[in-house]
Every structure is written in structure tokens, then in C-alpha cells.
Design an enzyme around this catalytic site. Structure first.
Site, PDB file in Angstrom:
ATOM      1  CB  SER A 116      -0.857   0.004   1.279  1.00  0.00           C
ATOM      2  OG  SER A 116      -1.494   1.258   1.437  1.00  0.00           O
ATOM      3  CE1 TYR A 160      -4.012  -1.959   5.207  1.00  0.00           C
ATOM      4  CE2 TYR A 160      -3.301   0.237   4.541  1.00  0.00           C
ATOM      5  CZ  TYR A 160      -3.771  -1.026   4.213  1.00  0.00           C
ATOM      6  OH  TYR A 160      -3.990  -1.346   2.890  1.00  0.00           O
TER       7      TYR A 160
HETATM    8  P1  NDP Z   1     -11.279  -6.419  -0.365  1.00  0.00           P
HETATM    9  O1  NDP Z   1     -11.880  -6.269   0.984  1.00  0.00           O
HETATM   10  O2  NDP Z   1     -12.153  -6.328  -1.563  1.00  0.00           O
HETATM   11  O3  NDP Z   1     -10.491  -7.794  -0.462  1.00  0.00           O
HETATM   12  C1  NDP Z   1      -9.811  -8.358   0.618  1.00  0.00           C
HETATM   13  C2  NDP Z   1      -9.589  -9.827   0.314  1.00  0.00           C
HETATM   14  O4  NDP Z   1      -8.816 -10.412   1.366  1.00  0.00           O
HETATM   15  C3  NDP Z   1     -10.895 -10.592   0.217  1.00  0.00           C
HETATM   16  O5  NDP Z   1     -10.816 -11.485  -0.864  1.00  0.00           O
HETATM   17  C4  NDP Z   1     -10.948 -11.358   1.524  1.00  0.00           C
HETATM   18  O6  NDP Z   1     -11.633 -12.592   1.321  1.00  0.00           O
HETATM   19  C5  NDP Z   1      -9.462 -11.604   1.778  1.00  0.00           C
HETATM   20  N1  NDP Z   1      -9.193 -11.879   3.179  1.00  0.00           N
HETATM   21  C6  NDP Z   1      -9.342 -11.055   4.242  1.00  0.00           C
HETATM   22  N2  NDP Z   1      -9.029 -11.698   5.384  1.00  0.00           N
HETATM   23  C7  NDP Z   1      -8.666 -12.961   5.014  1.00  0.00           C
HETATM   24  C8  NDP Z   1      -8.246 -14.101   5.731  1.00  0.00           C
HETATM   25  N3  NDP Z   1      -8.118 -14.083   7.079  1.00  0.00           N
HETATM   26  N4  NDP Z   1      -7.962 -15.237   5.054  1.00  0.00           N
HETATM   27  C9  NDP Z   1      -8.109 -15.274   3.698  1.00  0.00           C
HETATM   28  N5  NDP Z   1      -8.473 -14.218   2.962  1.00  0.00           N
HETATM   29  C10 NDP Z   1      -8.762 -13.076   3.619  1.00  0.00           C
HETATM   30  O7  NDP Z   1     -10.125  -5.328  -0.421  1.00  0.00           O
HETATM   31  P2  NDP Z   1      -9.005  -4.943  -1.501  1.00  0.00           P
HETATM   32  O8  NDP Z   1      -9.166  -5.703  -2.740  1.00  0.00           O
HETATM   33  O9  NDP Z   1      -8.986  -3.475  -1.542  1.00  0.00           O
HETATM   34  O10 NDP Z   1      -7.691  -5.385  -0.709  1.00  0.00           O
HETATM   35  C11 NDP Z   1      -6.720  -6.259  -1.228  1.00  0.00           C
HETATM   36  C12 NDP Z   1      -5.341  -5.824  -0.765  1.00  0.00           C
HETATM   37  O11 NDP Z   1      -5.070  -4.523  -1.275  1.00  0.00           O
HETATM   38  C13 NDP Z   1      -5.179  -5.734   0.752  1.00  0.00           C
HETATM   39  O12 NDP Z   1      -3.922  -6.307   1.108  1.00  0.00           O
HETATM   40  C14 NDP Z   1      -5.162  -4.242   1.021  1.00  0.00           C
HETATM   41  O13 NDP Z   1      -4.417  -3.894   2.165  1.00  0.00           O
HETATM   42  C15 NDP Z   1      -4.516  -3.730  -0.253  1.00  0.00           C
HETATM   43  N6  NDP Z   1      -4.768  -2.317  -0.535  1.00  0.00           N
HETATM   44  C16 NDP Z   1      -6.043  -1.869  -0.818  1.00  0.00           C
HETATM   45  C17 NDP Z   1      -6.257  -0.525  -1.052  1.00  0.00           C
HETATM   46  C18 NDP Z   1      -7.617   0.042  -1.354  1.00  0.00           C
HETATM   47  O14 NDP Z   1      -7.754   1.274  -1.395  1.00  0.00           O
HETATM   48  N7  NDP Z   1      -8.638  -0.763  -1.589  1.00  0.00           N
HETATM   49  C19 NDP Z   1      -5.156   0.442  -1.004  1.00  0.00           C
HETATM   50  C20 NDP Z   1      -3.886  -0.136  -0.717  1.00  0.00           C
HETATM   51  C21 NDP Z   1      -3.719  -1.466  -0.491  1.00  0.00           C
HETATM   52  P3  NDP Z   1     -12.613 -13.334   2.348  1.00  0.00           P
HETATM   53  O15 NDP Z   1     -13.306 -12.281   3.156  1.00  0.00           O
HETATM   54  O16 NDP Z   1     -13.505 -14.103   1.441  1.00  0.00           O
HETATM   55  O17 NDP Z   1     -11.700 -14.221   3.146  1.00  0.00           O
END
Ligand code: NDP
Length: 254
Positions: free
Chosen positions: A149, A162
Site C-alpha cells: 500500500s 496498518y
Molecule cells: P477487499 O476487501 O475487496 O479484499 C480483501 C480480500 O482479502 C478478500 O478477498 C478477503 O476474502 C481476503 N481476506 C481477508 N481476510 C482474510 C483471511 N483471514 N484469510 C483469507 N483471505 C482473507 O479489499 P481490496 O481488494 O482493496 O484489498 C486487497 C489488498 O489490497 C489488501 O492487502 C489491502 O491492504 C490492499 N490495498 C487496498 C487498497 C484500497 O484502497 N482498496 C489500497 C492499498 C492497499 P474473504 O473475506 O472471502 O476471506
């Protein structure tokens, strides 16, 4: 036309929504067979169906990244199904906001468990397979890409923990990048800015409002924009290692 990832296998964590779902779809479009890992089986099945509808190959592996045994089993299932593992995308993650004086300890624990331990567990389980794939592939290289990020470059108030997790995965990636050079496993991080995904939906209302206020009026990135960065990294010739990409929304100051 030959697709650059034809014959390879990829595993994408957090593939049930947002950046992970977009990345899995993008890698499948380049010819990779893709294992989809997350906790929500129904959402993973939807992504799998979408990939298969366009002629791709996908496997659902339901696991919580904080459970080392479940993660091991998911990697084993991937290698059993596809015979190899060439690309790992560490994307699963969550965000929590709030000042340190009032933060719930459980929020800090969740951030460290998912964003740090989750990355460590799956990377450790995947490494032997990635090393093997690098020596046994037409590409002559394997890849680990971790979704960090902008918070992994700049710490700000109310997202200190974070940021801790994202600075942490950057440091881990740089360390193993140097270790793995001789084994031809490339290691990279992508640092997204503000992306329009479900990440804010999991926040309490007050935190979600604060986040929305901060980004109001800004044209946010789309999940596909980050998938495109990952695709770029892993489709370079083996002589090229793109180790870091910061991809901000164009109007974003931080
Ligand atoms: P989403 O919430 O759409 O996706 C998060 C994903 O992580 C989901 O598929 C969720 O699946 C999975 N997840 C969360 N906890 C677990 C767990 N314990 N085990 C397995 N899977 C898990 O968010 P984003 O797509 O935005 O986020 C993806 C990445 O991008 C993250 O690492 C985030 O920090 C990073 N990011 C996002 C930004 C943004 O603005 N959106 C900015 C910068 C970085 P499920 O709940 O089905 O397990």
C-alpha cells in the site's frame, strides 16, 4: 498468439473480491491456471465461473491465511491440481483505522495476523514449489508479488498499525528478494493508492465515513488498475525484475 503465462500456475490470496479477484482474472487471461484462495467459498466460485466462462482454468481453495495448516493444505491442493506453482500473489489483507489511544487491541491483532502472518505462512509454504518451477519452466523464472500500500511508504495518523504491516511486508519482500536471486524467484511489491473495493465496507460506520470524507471527489483507482500492475511485473522477460510499483490515484496527495 501465445499467451505469456501459458503453462504456468498461479495462486492468488484474497481472490474473492476487489484487487485479488481482478488479479486472478488478469493472470488467467494471460494463460495461467489460477488457484483462488480466501474464506468466502461462494464468492470464489463466482470468480472461478467467470474465469472458466472466458476459457481459463481456476481452482477454489478455501482457507483463512492466518491458519498455517489450512494455508499449507491450499498450496498442496494447488500443486496437486496444476502440477506446479510459478506465481504467488499475496493480496489478502484488511484495513482498520483509528487513533492509538482508543484502538481496540483486537483490531491490531487482526491487522498483524492477516496482513503479516498471512503473508509469511503462504510464502513459506509456496517457496519450495516456486524454486522448483523456476528451474523447470519455459519462462525460467518464478514470481512472488505482494500487495502492499502507499501506507507501506508513508505512515499517517489513524492508520499507524496498518502502515506497520505494510512497511513490514515491504521489508520482508526486500530481504527474500536478495536471498532468492540465485534461485530465479523474483520478488516484488505493488503499493496501491486508493482503490474502489470492498475494503472500507468492513469498517465500523464512523471509520468508513472518515475514509469516505478523505477520498470524496477523488477519482479512485479500479481493481483492474492494480491487476494490470501485477500482470506487468510477472510477464517481463526473466532478465527484468520490477521489484516495486507505487500506483496512486492520480489526484491522491499521500
Ligand atoms: P477487499 O476487501 O475487496 O479484499 C480483501 C480480500 O482479502 C478478500 O478477498 C478477503 O476474502 C481476503 N481476506 C481477508 N481476510 C482474510 C483471511 N483471514 N484469510 C483469507 N483471505 C482473507 O479489499 P481490496 O481488494 O482493496 O484489498 C486487497 C489488498 O489490497 C489488501 O492487502 C489491502 O491492504 C490492499 N490495498 C487496498 C487498497 C484500497 O484502497 N482498496 C489500497 C492499498 C492497499 P474473504 O473475506 O472471502 O476471506
Amino acid at each position: 498468439m501465445t499467451r505469456p503465462l501459458f503453462g504456468t500456475a498461479a495462486l492468488v490470496t484474497g481472490a474473492s473480491s476487489g484487487i485479488g479477484a481482478a488479479t486472478a482474472t488478469a493472470l488467467a487471461a494471460q494463460g495461467a491456471s489460477v488457484a483462488l484462495l480466501a474464506r468466502r467459498a461462494d464468492r470464489l466460485e463466482e470468480v472461478k465461473n467467470e474465469i472458466e466462462t472466458t476459457g481459463g482454468t481456476a481452482l477454489v481453495t478455501v482457507a483463512d491465511v492466518t491458519d498455517a495448516d489450512a494455508v499449507d493444505a491450499a498450496v498442496t491442493a494447488t500443486v496437486r491440481a496444476f502440477g506446479r506453482l510459478d506465481i504467488l500473489v499475496n493480496n489478502a489483507g484488511l484495513m482498520r483505522m483509528g487513533g492509538a489511544t482508543e484502538a481496540a487491541l483486537a483490531d491490531w491483532d487482526d491487522l498483524v495476523s492477516v496482513n503479516i502472518q498471512g503473508v509469511l505462512y503462504i510464502t513459506r509454504a509456496a517457496l519450495p514449489h516456486l524454486v522448483a518451477a523456476a528451474t523447470d519452466s519455459a519462462r525460467g523464472v518464478a514470481d512472488i508479488v505482494t500487495i502492499s500500500s502507499t501506507a507501506g511508504w508513508v505512515a499517517r495518523p489513524n492508520t499507524a498499525v496498518y502502515s506497520l504491516t505494510k512497511f513490514g511486508v515491504n521489508a520482508f519482500s526486500e530481504g527474500i528478494r536478495q536471498e532468492l536471486i540465485g534461485q530465479r524467484v523474483r520478488v516484488g511489491v505493488v503499493g496501491p493508492g486508493t482503490v474502489d473495493t470492498e475494503i472500507g465496507d468492513h469498517l465500523p460506520a464512523a471509520e468508513r465515513d472518515a475514509m469516505n470524507q478523505r477520498t470524496a471527489g477523488m477519482a479512485k483507482l479500479r481493481a483492474d488498475d492494480i491487476a494490470d500492475a501485477v500482470r506487468y511485473m510477472v510477464t517481463r522477460d526473466r532478465r527484468v525484475a520490477v521489484n516495486q510499483m507505487l500506483v496512486r490515484a492520480a489526484e491522491q496527495t499521500w
